[in-house]
Design a protein around this motif. Structure first.
Motif, short mmCIF file in Angstrom:
data_model
loop_
_atom_site.label_atom_id
_atom_site.label_comp_id
_atom_site.label_asym_id
_atom_site.label_seq_id
_atom_site.Cartn_x
_atom_site.Cartn_y
_atom_site.Cartn_z
N ALA A 41 -4.36 8.70 -14.11
CA ALA A 41 -3.09 8.39 -14.78
C ALA A 41 -1.90 8.87 -13.97
CB ALA A 41 -3.08 9.01 -16.17
N GLU A 42 -2.00 10.08 -13.41
CA GLU A 42 -0.89 10.63 -12.62
C GLU A 42 -0.65 9.82 -11.35
OE1 GLU A 42 -1.96 14.66 -11.97
OE2 GLU A 42 -1.39 15.34 -13.99
N LEU A 43 -1.74 9.44 -10.67
CA LEU A 43 -1.58 8.67 -9.44
C LEU A 43 -1.02 7.29 -9.72
CD1 LEU A 43 -4.81 9.64 -7.43
CD2 LEU A 43 -2.45 10.28 -6.93
N VAL A 44 -1.46 6.67 -10.81
CA VAL A 44 -0.92 5.36 -11.17
C VAL A 44 0.58 5.45 -11.40
CG1 VAL A 44 -0.88 3.60 -12.97
CG2 VAL A 44 -3.07 4.41 -12.06
N ARG A 45 1.01 6.47 -12.15
CA ARG A 45 2.44 6.62 -12.42
C ARG A 45 3.20 6.87 -11.12
NH1 ARG A 45 0.55 9.18 -17.38
NH2 ARG A 45 0.39 11.20 -16.32
N GLU A 46 2.62 7.66 -10.22
CA GLU A 46 3.28 7.96 -8.95
C GLU A 46 3.43 6.70 -8.09
OE1 GLU A 46 2.64 10.88 -5.04
OE2 GLU A 46 1.21 10.90 -6.70
N VAL A 47 2.37 5.90 -8.02
CA VAL A 47 2.41 4.70 -7.18
C VAL A 47 3.30 3.62 -7.80
CG1 VAL A 47 1.01 2.80 -6.27
CG2 VAL A 47 0.18 5.15 -6.11
N MET A 48 3.26 3.50 -9.11
CA MET A 48 4.02 2.45 -9.77
C MET A 48 5.51 2.76 -9.88
SD MET A 48 2.04 -0.13 -10.56
CE MET A 48 2.70 -1.00 -11.98
N ALA A 49 5.87 4.04 -10.03
CA ALA A 49 7.27 4.35 -10.31
C ALA A 49 7.81 5.57 -9.59
CB ALA A 49 7.45 4.55 -11.83
N GLY A 50 6.97 6.30 -8.85
CA GLY A 50 7.43 7.52 -8.19
C GLY A 50 8.01 7.26 -6.81
N GLU A 51 8.59 8.33 -6.21
CA GLU A 51 9.19 8.23 -4.89
C GLU A 51 8.15 7.86 -3.84
OE1 GLU A 51 11.79 8.01 -1.90
OE2 GLU A 51 12.26 8.22 -4.04
N ARG A 52 6.98 8.49 -3.93
CA ARG A 52 5.92 8.15 -2.98
C ARG A 52 5.52 6.68 -3.11
NH1 ARG A 52 0.08 11.31 -2.53
NH2 ARG A 52 -0.68 10.24 -0.66
N GLY A 53 5.48 6.20 -4.33
CA GLY A 53 5.16 4.80 -4.56
C GLY A 53 6.18 3.86 -3.94
N ARG A 54 7.46 4.23 -4.02
CA ARG A 54 8.50 3.39 -3.42
C ARG A 54 8.33 3.33 -1.91
NH1 ARG A 54 11.45 5.35 -7.89
NH2 ARG A 54 11.99 7.32 -6.85
N GLU A 55 7.99 4.47 -1.31
CA GLU A 55 7.76 4.48 0.14
C GLU A 55 6.54 3.63 0.51
OE1 GLU A 55 7.34 8.58 1.10
OE2 GLU A 55 9.45 9.07 0.77
N MET A 56 5.48 3.74 -0.28
CA MET A 56 4.29 2.94 -0.03
C MET A 56 4.60 1.45 -0.17
SD MET A 56 1.51 5.29 -2.06
CE MET A 56 0.38 3.93 -2.23
N ARG A 57 5.41 1.11 -1.16
CA ARG A 57 5.74 -0.30 -1.38
C ARG A 57 6.56 -0.84 -0.21
NH1 ARG A 57 6.64 0.29 -6.08
NH2 ARG A 57 4.70 -0.61 -6.86
#
Length: 515
Positions: free
Chosen positions: A439-455
């Motif tokens: 759940a934490e990783l999904v939230r991070e990838v979908m909406a977190g700063e790290r997720g924005r960098e990955m996107r």
């Protein structure tokens, strides 16, 4: 009979090739091979005979109908015996049972005579094969009269990094890193040992990042021994090696591989090239399971980048606990999700009523299989939870979708390492699955700063993949042209008796035998 002709590198006229494809009979291998076969036929005028195992032929007919195997002028299908009896529900068969594995190994051992029958049929039809394209080691080792003198070409369906990881197993053994000294080394941090001497690999590559076959305590491990035998075959047997990748994605690995392997042709990313398919071959399919088209309609009702897509591939078998933790982690993340659970992967009732269906209520969609390429291209998908099989990784890269990586076996550990730390489009999920972490990783990838960098990184790789696949001008198209003109030239073979099942719609009936 096709009369298409092309031109070689020096301008000489070259007769149309006839490539016989004989892939390892698993979903990922068959799908990638069909992509390549269609491209060679549509864009280079190559005649194609595509060989399925008999069980896979039945499964495709059940899941897709006759149109999936109808073929077209110059493109036909063949089927060869595999020793597996028909089943009333082959999509739900246990492909991991000892009986199925034993039959599959026997099929591989006996594959050369079956293939020789296909080659005989091609010769009898007046269009002898110019090459065999396969990833079955016994086929690649066959030469001379065994394959009527037809050269074998290897189409290896892992990425370059996964293949190189396999090839380095011998050096890991020679340096004493493998086999492990005991089972405790699986848990005590030994697998974090840095391997900084491997050419083409990152300097901080860990032992755990190599193919899973190195995680053995047996000095005579049968699987590891088989892998090294197959790698020896790739070094010496095929006349060429085809990879579903593009140079910019795996440049350092490819540079390390090229001096010790036959000529390498990088013809990927095939998912993007395959999108160029036109009728009539657009109706052909290699999907071995029936796809749930309802998931696309469900995605169509969701906002852009709001859905997590989760699929663990066609082989991985999850425990009840793992499946439950993934499902509830997705549900508790606060994001909608599309979860694929194969019929032979796990049973919802085995989860005590608390499995995927319960977790999905009100927020998710559970399918037994789906059209993955279309799903990943859908604007509603914002992340991909994957087992890191190469086809899935490459489709994610081509779609610009960040990855949540849970490698299961084989080359998937290596693919995960490159996705997370080299291409920086992924984040790894711990092997010991926990719903809170998911759940934490999904939230991070979908909406977190790290997720924005990955996107952002994923979008950059999407552009580079598109450039490689640009029609005619991209590196993949240039390499396909070289492959046809340098490798798939006409070759005349001898005629033998045949005993294979061939499509009734695409060849002269005088050369058919239907059992």
């Amino acid at each position: 009979m096709s009369t298409a002709r092309g031109h070689g590198d020096e301008g000489e006229e070259v007769a149309a090739a006839h490539a016989v494809f004989f892939p390892f009979p698993a979903q990922g291998h068959v799908a990638a091979a069909l992509h390549l076969a269609r491209l060679l036929h549509v864009h280079h005028g190559a005649r194609v005979t595509f060989v399925h195992s008999e069980r896979n032929r039945r499964r495709i007919l059940r899941s897709r109908g006759p149109a999936a195997l109808a073929g077209a002028p110059g493109f036909r299908f063949a089927a060869v015996p595999d020793g597996l009896p028909p089943s009333s529900d082959e999509d739900a068969e246990d492909d991991h049972s000892p009986e199925h594995i034993a039959a599959l190994l026997a099929f591989i051992d006996a594959s050369v005579p079956h293939l020789r029958a296909v080659l005989d049929s091609a010769a009898a039809s007046g269009a002898p094969a110019t090459c065999v394209v396969s990833d079955i080691a016994s086929v690649l080792r066959a030469s001379g009269q065994e394959l009527m003198g037809v050269p074998a070409v290897a189409f290896w369906t892992t990425g370059a990094c996964g293949l190189w990881s396999n090839m380095l197993c011998q050096q890991l053994i020679e340096k004493g890193l493998v086999p492990l000294k005991g089972n405790e080394q699986l848990r005590n941090g030994y697998l974090d040992t840095v391997v900084d001497w491997a050419p083409g690999m990152p300097r901080d590559m860990r032992l755990r990042d190599f193919v899973s076959f190195v995680r053995t305590t047996d000095a005579d491990d049968g699987m590891l021994r088989a892998v090294m035998g197959i790698m020896d075959t790739l070094r010496t047997a095929p006349s060429a090696l085809i990879l579903n990748t593009f140079d910019e994605l795996e440049a350092q690995v490819l540079a390390a591989m090229r001096p010790i392997l036959p000529p390498i042709y990088t013809v990927g990313p095939l998912p993007l090239l395959a999108a160029e398919q036109q009728a009539p071959l657009a109706t052909l399919s290699a999907s071995l399971s029936k796809e749930d088209g309802g998931c696309l309609a469900w995605l169509g009702r969701k906002p852009p980048r709001s859905v997590v897509y989760a699929n663990f591939g066609s082989i991985a078998v999850l425990t009840t606990h793992q499946l439950r933790e993934f499902a509830w982690g997705l549900a508790r993340s606060g994001h909608d999700f599309l979860l694929v659970v194969r019929n032979d992967q796990a049973k919802d009732d085995a989860c005590g009523g608390g499995g995927p269906a319960a977790a999905a209520e009100g927020r998710g969609y559970v399918a037994s299989w789906c059209p993955q390429a279309e799903v990943l291209r859908h604007e509603a998908v914002g992340a991909f939870l994957t087992h890191c099989g190469w086809n899935s990784v490459l489709e994610g890269v081509c779609s610009g979708v960040p990855l949540l990586c849970w490698p299961f076996a084989a080359d998937q550990q290596t693919n995960c390492r490159f996705a997370c730390t080299e291409w920086r489009v992924g984040v790894e999920v711990a092997a010991d699955v926990d719903s809170t972490e998911v759940a934490e990783l999904v939230r991070e990838v979908m909406a977190g700063e790290r997720g924005r960098e990955m996107r952002q990184r994923a979008a950059e790789w999407k552009e580079k993949a598109a450039a490689a696949a640009a029609l005619r001008g991209g590196s993949a198209w240039v390499n396909l042209h070289r492959l046809v003109n340098q490798v798939f030239r006409r070759h005349r073979g001898m005629t033998l008796d045949t005993g294979v099942i061939l499509s009734t719609t695409t060849m002269d009936k005088s050369t058919q035998r239907l059992d």
